[in-house]
Scaffold this motif. Structure first.
Motif, PDB file in Angstrom:
ATOM      1  N   GLY A 260       0.822  -1.203   0.000  1.00  0.00           N
ATOM      2  CA  GLY A 260       0.000   0.000   0.000  1.00  0.00           C
ATOM      3  C   GLY A 260       0.857   1.254   0.000  1.00  0.00           C
ATOM      4  N   GLY A 261       0.193   2.395  -0.189  1.00  0.00           N
ATOM      5  CA  GLY A 261       0.890   3.682  -0.164  1.00  0.00           C
ATOM      6  C   GLY A 261       1.649   4.010  -1.433  1.00  0.00           C
ATOM      7  N   GLU A 262       1.466   3.195  -2.482  1.00  0.00           N
ATOM      8  CA  GLU A 262       2.183   3.470  -3.726  1.00  0.00           C
ATOM      9  C   GLU A 262       1.670   4.770  -4.371  1.00  0.00           C
ATOM     10  OE1 GLU A 262       0.445   0.681  -3.204  1.00  0.00           O
ATOM     11  OE2 GLU A 262       1.840  -1.020  -3.268  1.00  0.00           O
ATOM     12  N   LEU A 263       2.598   5.448  -5.031  1.00  0.00           N
ATOM     13  CA  LEU A 263       2.230   6.593  -5.858  1.00  0.00           C
ATOM     14  C   LEU A 263       1.904   6.048  -7.246  1.00  0.00           C
ATOM     15  CD1 LEU A 263       2.079   9.676  -6.328  1.00  0.00           C
ATOM     16  CD2 LEU A 263       4.548   9.639  -6.741  1.00  0.00           C
ATOM     17  N   VAL A 264       0.690   6.330  -7.719  1.00  0.00           N
ATOM     18  CA  VAL A 264       0.208   5.738  -8.979  1.00  0.00           C
ATOM     19  C   VAL A 264      -0.034   6.878  -9.965  1.00  0.00           C
ATOM     20  CG1 VAL A 264      -1.537   4.253 -10.016  1.00  0.00           C
ATOM     21  CG2 VAL A 264      -0.916   3.945  -7.614  1.00  0.00           C
ATOM     22  N   ILE A 265       0.623   6.787 -11.138  1.00  0.00           N
ATOM     23  CA  ILE A 265       0.574   7.894 -12.096  1.00  0.00           C
ATOM     24  C   ILE A 265       0.028   7.395 -13.428  1.00  0.00           C
ATOM     25  CG2 ILE A 265       1.921   9.688 -13.254  1.00  0.00           C
ATOM     26  CD1 ILE A 265       3.671   8.016 -10.485  1.00  0.00           C
TER      27      ILE A 265
END
Ligand SMILES: [Fe+2]
Length: 225
Positions: free
Chosen positions: A132-137
């Protein structure tokens, strides 16, 4: 063809001040946690999402309690931002949106899906996470909600001590919720500007939404041109 998203990473684990993670954690525990209303112009949340819960350590608290970070934003990190960018880079003159902390605690918080108004963003990851907590672009500039972002995206997993720079004016992005209830995600987010996209382009409506006005609060940034 859509513009390709790319980012530059600097590993600062050998150069950040001793005890920096503990410092940041202590300050983040006192963050302003509440449901933030969606951001005008820049939000890319589904229309039914009006509020998103998260925490924010505002710029004055960063300046007072994490002076090394306030300084690094205008000095060492600015040099790295310049190295990551093809044109001259400047820190924000307005202290209010220079460097802040975004904080997620538990599993219900996440960061709003949005595009950036500034041409270069720096993110210093301050915590590691098992999941969790991933930066998703998003790769698609027209993605208008989280589901659309997730369909075609780059995923950046937080690594504590890694500082990344990217241009996300055309790439909607958000931070996924954490998986563990006891977990806390902390990032320092920094706005940088360039010669072709200066601080004067920042939407006045954004400042009205965030601070209740559109004037410049203070002038302490450094210029590179
Ligand atoms: Fe952003």
């Amino acid at each position: 063809m859509p513009s390709r998203f790319r980012w530059t990473t600097f590993d600062l684990n050998e150069s950040l001040p001793a005890g920096w993670q503990e410092d940041v954690r202590e300050v983040a525990a006192d963050a302003d946690f509440h449901e933030f209303p969606r951001t005008p112009i820049l939000s890319r949340e589904a229309i039914e999402v009006q509020r998103i819960p998260r925490g924010r350590v505002h710029a004055p608290q960063v300046r007072d309690r994490l002076p090394w970070l306030h300084r690094a934003y205008r000095e060492e990190f600015l040099d790295m931002a310049a190295a990551a960018c093809a044109e001259p880079v400047a820190a924000a003159k307005d202290d209010r949106y220079g460097v802040v902390l975004n904080v997620q605690r538990g599993t219900t918080m996440r960061f709003e899906c949005h595009i950036d108004s500034n041409p270069l963003t720096g993110v210093l990851f301050c915590t590691d996470h098992a999941g969790g907590g991933e930066l998703v672009i998003a790769h698609d500039a027209d993605a208008t909600d989280i589901a659309a972002v997730e369909q075609d995206c780059s995923v950046i997993r937080p690594h504590s001590g890694h500082l990344i720079f990217f241009d996300a004016r055309q790439h909607p992005h958000y931070a996924r919720p954490l998986i563990a209830e006891s977990d806390m995600r902390i990032v320092a987010v920094m706005n940088y500007y360039t010669q072709s996209c200066t601080e004067s382009t920042r939407p006045a409506e954004l400042n009205r939404h965030l601070y209740g006005d559109d004037g410049l609060a203070s002038f302490s940034g450094s210029r590179r041109w």
